[in-house]
Design a protein around this motif. Structure first.
Motif, PDB file in Angstrom:
ATOM      1  N   VAL A   1       1.077  -1.438   0.043  1.00  0.00           N
ATOM      2  CA  VAL A   1       0.237   0.245   0.170  1.00  0.00           C
ATOM      3  C   VAL A   1       0.562   1.289   0.239  1.00  0.00           C
ATOM      4  N   LEU A   2       2.168   1.509   0.609  1.00  0.00           N
ATOM      5  CA  LEU A   2       3.060   2.456   0.978  1.00  0.00           C
ATOM      6  C   LEU A   2       2.985   2.486  -0.626  1.00  0.00           C
ATOM      7  N   GLU A   3       3.946   1.203  -0.982  1.00  0.00           N
ATOM      8  CA  GLU A   3       4.680   1.850  -2.469  1.00  0.00           C
ATOM      9  C   GLU A   3       3.909   2.237  -3.901  1.00  0.00           C
ATOM     10  N   ALA A   4       2.276   2.015  -3.378  1.00  0.00           N
ATOM     11  CA  ALA A   4       1.007   2.388  -4.718  1.00  0.00           C
ATOM     12  C   ALA A   4       0.961   3.788  -4.084  1.00  0.00           C
ATOM     13  N   ALA A   5       1.075   4.589  -3.304  1.00  0.00           N
ATOM     14  CA  ALA A   5       0.794   5.623  -2.488  1.00  0.00           C
ATOM     15  C   ALA A   5       2.006   6.829  -2.561  1.00  0.00           C
ATOM     16  N   TRP A   6       3.203   6.135  -2.900  1.00  0.00           N
ATOM     17  CA  TRP A   6       4.518   6.157  -2.685  1.00  0.00           C
ATOM     18  C   TRP A   6       4.425   7.003  -4.690  1.00  0.00           C
ATOM     19  N   ASN A   7       4.096   5.287  -5.689  1.00  0.00           N
ATOM     20  CA  ASN A   7       3.947   5.966  -6.871  1.00  0.00           C
ATOM     21  C   ASN A   7       2.896   6.945  -7.494  1.00  0.00           C
TER      22      ASN A   7
ATOM     23  N   VAL B   1       5.711  15.063  -5.285  1.00  0.00           N
ATOM     24  CA  VAL B   1       7.224  15.255  -4.592  1.00  0.00           C
ATOM     25  C   VAL B   1       7.202  15.735  -3.163  1.00  0.00           C
ATOM     26  N   SER B   2       5.927  16.808  -2.626  1.00  0.00           N
ATOM     27  CA  SER B   2       6.486  17.042  -1.964  1.00  0.00           C
ATOM     28  C   SER B   2       5.416  16.299  -0.847  1.00  0.00           C
ATOM     29  N   GLN B   3       4.776  15.131  -1.399  1.00  0.00           N
ATOM     30  CA  GLN B   3       4.504  14.340  -0.510  1.00  0.00           C
ATOM     31  C   GLN B   3       5.366  12.767  -0.621  1.00  0.00           C
ATOM     32  N   ARG B   4       5.539  12.611  -1.810  1.00  0.00           N
ATOM     33  CA  ARG B   4       6.987  12.036  -0.975  1.00  0.00           C
ATOM     34  C   ARG B   4       7.832  12.104   0.180  1.00  0.00           C
ATOM     35  N   GLN B   5       8.495  13.212  -0.251  1.00  0.00           N
ATOM     36  CA  GLN B   5       9.421  14.032   0.592  1.00  0.00           C
ATOM     37  C   GLN B   5       8.992  14.203   2.052  1.00  0.00           C
TER      38      GLN B   5
ATOM     39  N   ALA C   1       9.151  10.137   3.343  1.00  0.00           N
ATOM     40  CA  ALA C   1      10.359  10.005   3.227  1.00  0.00           C
ATOM     41  C   ALA C   1      11.426  10.762   4.869  1.00  0.00           C
ATOM     42  N   GLN C   2      11.220  11.593   4.759  1.00  0.00           N
ATOM     43  CA  GLN C   2      11.348  12.090   6.093  1.00  0.00           C
ATOM     44  C   GLN C   2      10.644  11.306   7.774  1.00  0.00           C
ATOM     45  N   GLU C   3       9.446  10.614   7.435  1.00  0.00           N
ATOM     46  CA  GLU C   3       9.089  10.096   8.847  1.00  0.00           C
ATOM     47  C   GLU C   3      10.700   8.504   8.616  1.00  0.00           C
ATOM     48  N   LEU C   4      10.513   7.628   7.520  1.00  0.00           N
ATOM     49  CA  LEU C   4      11.319   7.042   7.344  1.00  0.00           C
ATOM     50  C   LEU C   4      12.713   6.857   7.845  1.00  0.00           C
ATOM     51  N   VAL C   5      13.388   7.975   7.458  1.00  0.00           N
ATOM     52  CA  VAL C   5      14.739   8.369   7.321  1.00  0.00           C
ATOM     53  C   VAL C   5      15.382   7.984   8.708  1.00  0.00           C
ATOM     54  N   PRO C   6      14.360   8.075   9.417  1.00  0.00           N
ATOM     55  CA  PRO C   6      15.155   7.385  10.873  1.00  0.00           C
ATOM     56  C   PRO C   6      15.506   6.641  11.571  1.00  0.00           C
ATOM     57  N   SER C   7      14.623   5.748  11.160  1.00  0.00           N
ATOM     58  CA  SER C   7      14.077   3.730  11.547  1.00  0.00           C
ATOM     59  C   SER C   7      14.950   3.606  10.062  1.00  0.00           C
ATOM     60  N   GLU C   8      16.248   3.811   9.777  1.00  0.00           N
ATOM     61  CA  GLU C   8      16.548   3.475   9.258  1.00  0.00           C
ATOM     62  C   GLU C   8      17.731   1.743   9.480  1.00  0.00           C
TER      63      GLU C   8
END
Length: 620
Positions: free
Chosen positions: A549-555, A559-563, A566-573
Motif C-alpha cells: 500500500v505504501l509503495e502504491a501511495a508513493w507511486n 514530490v512534496s508528499q514523497r518528501q 521519506a522524512q518519517e521513514l529515515v530516522p528508522s533506517e
C-alpha cells in the motif's frame, strides 16, 4: 470398465457425481468384500473386472525412470536416447503402463520430451488398429491423463516443422503430421461414435475437452489431479494458440455437430455440461462464426423445452447446477441481440427472484457483467436495485458487487447505486451517518449491527475499532472507488483513526481498499489521506501488505508528499534495512540518496513526477 473406474474414483475420495454404472460396480465390489471374496495380495477382486495389471518389476522400472527425469539432461542427444529406450520398453504394453498410476505419471512426463512421431506411435498402440482402445484408456483415471498429455503435444507441431530445412516441403509436411495427426483424428472419430458415454464420464469428458482445445488450436495448462478438500479455483485458464493442420479445421466442425446432437445431456449431467462450456469457449476464441451458430442453437434448445404455461423453461434451467453453468458461459460469450432477447422474452420481471436463488444468482451476475457496455444494463439495474437489501440479507454479495462494478464500467446509475447502498446499510438518514459508510460497506454490516445500537437510539455513534473487513466488502468499495463521485467514501475514510487505517493497510482485504482510495484520489484528497497516515509509515513498511500500500501511495504521490513520507521513514533506517519487507521500500524509495544526497534525490523525484504527469495526459 466404467463401473471399475467409478469404483476407483469413489475410493480415491474425489467429490464427483456418481453415475449409474459406477454405483453398480461399487455395490458389486462391496458385496463380494462382505462375503470375504477379496483376492489375495497382488490380485484384484473379481469386481475389478479381472483386468491385467502392470507387474511389480515394471512399476519399479518406471519409478526409476521418473527419478532419472528429475535429474535432467545436459545434452539433447542424451535425452533423445533415453526417451527412445524408455518408449521401447513401453511398446507392447502401452495400455498397462498408461492405466498404472506410476506408469501414467512417468508417461505424462516423457511425452513432452518425445518427438511427434513417437507420441503418435504411443497413441497408435493405445487405440489399436481400429481405435477402439481409446475408449477404455480415455475413461480410466490414469489413462485419461496420458491421452490428454499426448494430445497436447500437437501444440509443438509447428516447432518440429523447422527441424530439417533441407527436406522437400511435402515430405516434411507428411512426416511431421502423419502419425500424430492421424491418431488425433482417429480418437475424434471414436469420441463421435461413443459421444454420450465419453461426455458423461468423469475422466472421459476431460479427454473430450482437451481434444476440443487441440482441434481448435489452443491449449491451456496441463490438468492436475484434484486433492480431496482442496479449494476449487474457477478462474479461466490462460490459453496458448498454435498452428493446426487443415484437417483439424473440418474435424472440429464435425465434432461440434455430433455434440450438438446430444445437447440434451448438457442440462442433466455436470461432466457433459463442462464439455459444452469448453466447446463454446474454444470456438469463441478460434472460430467466432461457428461459436455464434452454436450459441444460437444452444439457446433455441434451452428455450424450447416444455414448462408450466406462461413460464420460460430458462427459469427452471437457471436453478439447476449443471445447466446454470452452461447458461453462464452462453451469457458471457453472447452478442448484444442474444442478451437483449434473453432478458426481454425470458428473464424480465424475475431478476430479483433469481438473484435470491442459491444457484441462479451466478448467471444473473454474468448477465449484469455482460450488459455493462449496452443500454440493456439500465433495465437490469432498475429491476435489480429494488431487491438489493433482500439480496444482501440472502448473503449473495456477488450480485451486489457485480452491480456496482457494472455501474463503474458503464458510468451509468452511479448516484442511484450509492443512494441504494446507503439505504440498505441504514446510514442514509440522518445525514450524520454518511461518514460511517466505509466501515459498514467493508464489513457488510448494517449501522445497527456494526455499532450495536438500536434503530430508536437516534444518531448517537460509538467509537468502534475497525476489525471486520470481508472479501466481498472489499470488492464492493473497490468498485465504488471507481465512481465519479466518491465524496462519501473519502469523508468516511478521513474519520477513521490512524490505528484503523493501519488495520486496513495490514489486512488482506482492507489493503486493496486503502490502495484504491489513495490512488484514485486527487492530489489534494490524497494529501489528506496521507496526513491521517502520518506516524504509521514505519509499521506499514514492515508489513507484508502495508508495504505494498505504501509503495502504491508513493507511486501516485507528488514530490512534496514523497518528501514527507521519506522524512518519517529515515530516522528508522536500521529497523527498515533489517526488515524483510521494509528493506525493499528503503531501496525503491531511494532513501539512502535522500539521506546523503538530498538535492540529487529531489531532482530524480521531480523528473519522475513530470514523466508520470506527461504519461497520464497522453492516456487522457
Amino acid at each position: 470398465m466404467l463401473a471399475k473406474d467409478g469404483e476407483k474414483l469413489q475410493k480415491g475420495g474425489a467429490r464427483k457425481r456418481r453415475h449409474p454404472a459406477e454405483d453398480g460396480g461399487r455395490a458389486e465390489w462391496k458385496k463380494k468384500k462382505n462375503r470375504g471374496e477379496e483376492g489375495k495380495e497382488g490380485q484384484k477382486p473379481q469386481g475389478d473386472g479381472g483386468r491385467k495389471r502392470l507387474d511389480a518389476l515394471s512399476v519399479g522400472y518406471f519409478r526409476r525412470v521418473g527419478e532419472r527425469l528429475n535429474e535432467g539432461f545436459e545434452e539433447d542427444e542424451e535425452r533423445e536416447m533415453f526417451v527412445g529406450n524408455v518408449l521401447a520398453e513401453v511398446k507392447g504394453k502401452a495400455s498397462l503402463v498408461a492405466t498404472d498410476r506410476t506408469g501414467s505419471i512417468t508417461l505424462q512426463r516423457l511425452l513432452p520430451l518425445s518427438s511427434p512421431d513417437q507420441v503418435g506411435e504411443v497413441l497408435a498402440e493405445l487405440g489399436g488398429e481400429s481405435g477402439v482402445g481409446f475408449r477404455e484408456v480415455s475413461c480410466d483415471r490414469c489413462g485419461g491423463h496420458v491421452v490428454e498429455s499426448a494430445l497436447r503435444q500437437m501444440s509443438r507441431w509447428e516447432e518440429f516443422s523447422q527441424k530439417d530445412p533441407f527436406k522437400e516441403e511435402e515430405e516434411e509436411e507428411e512426416e511431421r503430421t502423419g502419425m500424430l495427426e492421424s491418431q488425433v483424428l482417429s480418437l475424434s472419430q471414436v469420441v463421435k461414435d461413443n459421444v454420450s458415454e465419453f461426455i458423461r464420464h468423469v475422466h472421459g469428458s476431460h479427454v473430450v475437452r482437451t481434444l476440443l482445445h487441440v482441434l481448435a488450436g489452443c491449449v491451456g495448462p496441463p490438468r492436475t489431479e484434484a486433492q480431496p478438500g482442496a479449494k476449487e479455483h474457477r478462474a479461466a485458464p490462460q490459453l496458448t494458440d498454435f498452428e493446426i493442420p487443415t484437417s483439424f479445421w473440418y474435424e472440429l466442425k464435425s465434432l461440434t455437430e455430433t455434440l450438438m446432437e446430444n445437447i440434451n445431456l448438457s442440462v442433466t449431467d455436470g461432466a457433459a455440461s463442462a464439455v459444452f462450456q469448453t466447446m463454446l469457449t474454444v470456438c469463441h476464441r478460434k472460430r467466432p462464426k461457428l461459436c455464434k451458430q452454436l450459441l444460437k442453437r444452444t439457446m433455441e434448445y434451452l428455450t424450447s423445452r416444455s414448462s408450466a404455461p406462461g413460464v420460460s423453461p430458462l427459469l427452471v434451467f437457471l436453478k439447476d447446477q449443471a445447466s446454470s453453468r452452461l447458461i453462464e458461459t452462453v451469457i458471457q460469450l453472447s452478442h448484444k441481440p442474444l442478451l437483449r432477447d434473453l432478458y426481454k422474452n425470458h428473464l424480465k420481471g424475475s431478476l430479483v427472484d433469481l438473484a435470491l436463488h442459491p444457484i441462479a444468482n451466478f448467471p444473473i451476475q454474468r448477465l449484469t457483467a455482460a450488459s455493462a457496455g449496452h443500454k440493456l444494463f439500465l433495465k437490469l439495474f432498475d429491476e435489480l436495485v429494488q431487491g438489493v437489501e433482500a439480496v444482501l440479507a440472502a448473503g449473495h454479495m456477488g450480485v451486489i458487487v457485480q452491480l456496482a462494478e457494472s455501474c463503474a464500467e458503464s458510468g451509468e446509475k452511479q448516484d442511484d447505486m450509492m443512494r441504494c447502498l446507503l439505504n440498505a446499510f441504514h446510514c442514509a438518514e440522518p445525514g450524520s451517518r454518511h461518514v460511517s459508510c466505509l466501515p459498514l460497506f467493508m464489513s457488510l454490516l448494517t449501522y445497527e449491527m456494526y455499532y450495536q445500537t438500536d434503530a430508536t437510539e437516534g444518531s448517537t455513534q460509538k467509537e468502534v475499532p475497525l476489525t471486520s473487513i470481508c472479501y466481498h466488502g472489499s470488492r464492493l468499495v473497490q468498485a465504488l472507488a471507481k465512481f465519479k463521485e466518491r465524496s462519501h467514501l473519502l469523508s468516511s475514510l478521513r474519520t477513521l483513526s490512524p490505528a484503523d487505517l493501519l488495520t486496513m493497510a495490514s489486512d488482506p482485504s482492507g489493503s486493496h481498499v486503502l490502495q484504491a482510495l489513495i490512488t484514485t484520489s486527487s492530489d489534494k484528497g490524497r494529501g489528506k489521506i496521507l496526513k491521517r497516515l502520518e506516524g504509521q509509515y514505519v509499521q506499514m513498511a514492515c508489513s507484508r501488505l502495508g508495504s505494498r500500500v505504501l509503495e502504491a501511495a508513493w507511486n501516485s504521490a507528488s514530490v512534496s508528499q514523497r518528501q514527507s513520507i521519506a522524512q518519517e521513514l529515515v530516522p528508522s533506517e536500521s529497523k527498515l534495512r533489517s526488515d524483510q519487507f521494509a528493506r525493499h521500500v528503503w531501496a525503491k524509495f531511494g532513501l539512502s540518496h535522500f539521506v546523503h544526497r538530498r538535492a540529487h534525490w529531489q531532482e530524480i523525484q521531480t523528473g519522475e513526477s513530470k514523466k508520470r504527469k506527461l504519461f497520464s495526459d497522453l492516456l487522457e
